[in-house]
Write an enzyme that holds these catalytic residues in place. Sequence first.
Site, PDB file in Angstrom:
ATOM      1  N   HIS A 465       0.810  -1.209   0.000  1.00 30.27           N
ATOM      2  CA  HIS A 465       0.000   0.000   0.000  1.00 30.27           C
ATOM      3  C   HIS A 465       0.846   1.262   0.000  1.00 30.27           C
ATOM      4  CE1 HIS A 465      -2.987   2.859   1.981  1.00 30.27           C
ATOM      5  NE2 HIS A 465      -3.668   2.409   0.952  1.00 30.27           N
ATOM      6  N   TYR A 499      -8.375  14.663  -4.064  1.00 33.58           N
ATOM      7  CA  TYR A 499      -7.876  14.088  -2.814  1.00 33.58           C
ATOM      8  C   TYR A 499      -6.803  14.999  -2.240  1.00 33.58           C
ATOM      9  CZ  TYR A 499     -10.000   9.421  -3.419  1.00 33.58           C
ATOM     10  OH  TYR A 499     -10.875   8.376  -3.539  1.00 33.58           O
TER      11      TYR A 499
END
Length: 724
Positions: A465, A499
């Site tokens: 991740h 974002y």
Amino acid sequence: MTDTYLGDSGLSPDLLDDDFDLDYGDDESLPSDRFLDRELSWLAFNQRVLELAEDPLVPLLERANFLAIFASNLDEFFMVRVAGLKRRIATGIAVPTNVGRPPAEVLAGISARAHELQERHAQAFRTLVKPALDEAGIHIESWADLDDNDRSRVDEIFSTQIFPVLMPLAVDPAHPFPYISGLSLNLSVRVRNPKTGRVEFARLKVPQVLPRFVQLPDDGSGLLRFIPLEDLISNHLGDLFPGMEILEHHEFRVTRNEDVEIEEDESENLIQALEKELLRRRFGPPIRLEITDDMDEVTLGLLMQELDITEQEVYRLPAPLDLGGLFEVTKIDRPRLKYPKQVPTTAVQLLPSDPTSPSDIFGSIARQDVLLHHPYESFATSVQAFLEQAAADPNVLAIKQTLYRTSGDSPIVEALIDAAEAGKQVLALVEIKARFDEQNNISWARKLEKAGVHVVYGLVGLKTHCKLLLVVRQEADGRLKHYSHIGTGNYNPKTSRIYEDMGLLTASDEVGKDLTRLFNELSGYAIEKKFKRLLVAPLHLRKGLLKRIRTETQNAKAGKPSGIRIKVNSMVDEAIIDALYRASNAGVPVDIWVRGICSLRPGHKGLSENIRVRSILGRYLEHSRIFAFANDGDPEVFIGSADMMHRNLDRRVEALVRLTDERHLAQIDYMFERAMADDTSSWWLDEDGDWARHSLDDKGTPLADLQNTLMRRTAQRKRPGTLR
């Protein structure tokens, strides 16, 4: 999932770094009810999204957008979290809950709260947003609103553009009950044969390839008028069932378990295993049935029986169902009904000294670390430009990058392909297990492989991740230099516009060597015990953070300066929360800035009196993760990819990097000061788990919007090193 961590070590994270004692004392020293329910906390987050849709001070089309976001969020919550709970209960697998209640009781609580929120969501559309759209000249009509001229013109639209696509499916002894795909909108139709008197049932799927809201012809009023596709179809059922008497027709929608569980085996082809599981995902068991509130009991009984749905899983709502379709409406070109346009700036450290000269990103990074803040600073002129320059630079020898999610037409992927075709060594670690992006990532992985990129898929049992990019370049003096980027968000040019994320561009040899070792772990079999400026999960991150929290606790007890500031998407991990409780009890001021889930109870006497929790939602999705420790006057500040959840700390490869530039530390300080300030619009969490919105002052004046403040402040930076 297997217990293999980092290469072939076969070691559980609990068995590594034994020099650090994790024993913070007996858990019985803390109250048993010290954690808030994580699932209810997630629903509270989605309620905050809904409150933005209900707010008349938010631009109208943005309110419609928040209604759609709420619906999309809730769909994923059911497909993953609720589905996971139900699967584990059904298979007898233990379901640990941080609130100590039986899983079935937890599931009942989720259902009750979800019912309340879905009804409130439907009412927000019907009584708040739809009337406001009407006043703005954007009408979402029903069939009953249309006059004869409208209906005549709509008949033509139906017969030429919609009727040929429809596929009614009968249910009788020769036609078994059809498969209902997840999240599809459907019509249940009961018809009577006038010759035999026999009543039959049919299902009609509302085609997802057609616009959800059909624009009506201009009637000269100047209004934009739409009708839901399912409403239009419902009023032409006679064309689909000629000669039959239409008795009942209703809308319904099914949500299925779409969580992918892969039993990984080192001898198995991971892509093939995942592709098989993606096929199985389509046929996951139903977990939610949404129906219009006028559905008759006969039809409902049939659906519940055929779908094996319980009463608790049925959601009766006013039409229209699936308000995620409002995403289409938000695309209407009405700038005054949207947030004012904000244009990201180029990070001043990356600007050339001569405006007529091209930017030299390598030279800029070599002079100083650059802390990027998106979307206030452009992703395209920083991270994307960095990678594109690296791909074109003949002095660049190698590029290594992780890819978790990226856009469908990604210039990031194209730059990696260009680099490989130019003869550079290129490594791409593609995380093909990124939920709901699995198929997209498989496609990109294959495209990269065909271009000559070395593609790897991470480690067995772990998702990769972390957001890492390493460029190795040969300088004029012949030596090799590392240029690195470590971020909090995905390498996705599209989501970078909405974002909020941070990233560090650096030419630090320490960071470059850390990344070199980490990439070797990810692509090979190396096991590194230590990093210089990185904290990496699952080996070091949890213990590294706990160690720093303990240091703040000890400093507070010794009367030294102390303080902890954390910004995350989710705060769930019990060990981290317990450590923060102990720090609070020692007198450490703790500020938690969380977007979504928070299982920590702030402000509880004798437990967390020195902890404040705030949440900020707005036009940008707060996504960065920051960890700041006062450290007796020598601040330690990290940014990176990890949330405070079990999966991030124990089952993923995550990376945080320490910031060392004083200007960057000052920037982080400013962000926290503004985010936690009483005159900044935000939600405050109390010890009972309730979030109170603080958006107006005592005089009814809107409080400061942090995201607007940061955009203005970023635009005012005139030269490198200037922060105003």
